[in-house]
Design an enzyme around this catalytic site. Sequence first.
Site, PDB file in Angstrom:
ATOM      1  CB  CYS A 198      -5.302   3.742  -4.667  1.00 43.22           C
ATOM      2  SG  CYS A 198      -4.433   2.160  -4.792  1.00 43.22           S
ATOM      3  CB  CYS A 211      -0.904  -0.013   1.236  1.00 39.62           C
ATOM      4  SG  CYS A 211      -1.936   1.455   1.396  1.00 39.62           S
TER       5      CYS A 211
END
Length: 261
Positions: free
Chosen positions: A199, A74
């Site tokens: 994101c 991530c």
Amino acid sequence: MDIQFFKYQGAGNDFILIDHRVSPLQNISYERIEQLCDRRFGIGADGLMFLTTHDEYDFEMHYYNADGKPGSMCGNGGRCIVAFAKHLGIIDRDTNFLAVDGPHYAKISEEGNWVDLQMIDIDTINRDGDAFVLNTGSPHYVAQMENLEDYDVFHNGQAIRNNDTYKEKGINVNFVEDKGDYLFVRTFERGVEDETYACGTGVTAVALSMAQHKNLSGHIKTPVKVLGGDLSIEFDYNGKEFTHVFLCGPAEKVFEGQVSI
């Protein structure tokens, strides 16, 4: 037992962070992590991270998606855990840490609220029809779009993520509109199973895909706007390989507290 937690966000991508050095948890279920990430019945977050010690790196990042399951890399989470490490006094202005996709270098502003995170090098971008498919630490699907502000990202992203090609392993689905001076990006994330405000690995995948699409080369800096704010992707591209890839943007502590595990 009660443990201390910290809530961080990077361009609206938000995370629960726990210092595993002082709050070692022998057993925490995926169901409990999912509860903590729930926005109505828990703290609320796109994911949860544990910061642990490592013999060869400043620290190690362990990331779990909002569904409670271990996640792939991530990017915004990586930037937030760097800011968290600075807050804890583990690092000062730069760091080398370990994540699920390998080592990462990052540098942080003196104030501790802006992080440039080096991502993995990329030498392969595949195609699925008109879309680009690549892995920037997490798998991504990138589709160009017009009038993205009004596009139904949730239902269209969900349909692609769950189609016959990607349903088994899942994929993050990014839609991009080239605004000229910047790229506007919206993302449906697997593991969260919803659109998120940002994101990091996704905007990285978008910037690299668009550079290839436009036949760009050299040192490239790409401004990106997401629902949660502004990010920037910097990289070198020689027409075959993307190197020195950096995801740059804000990382800020929102609040801290205690929770029963």
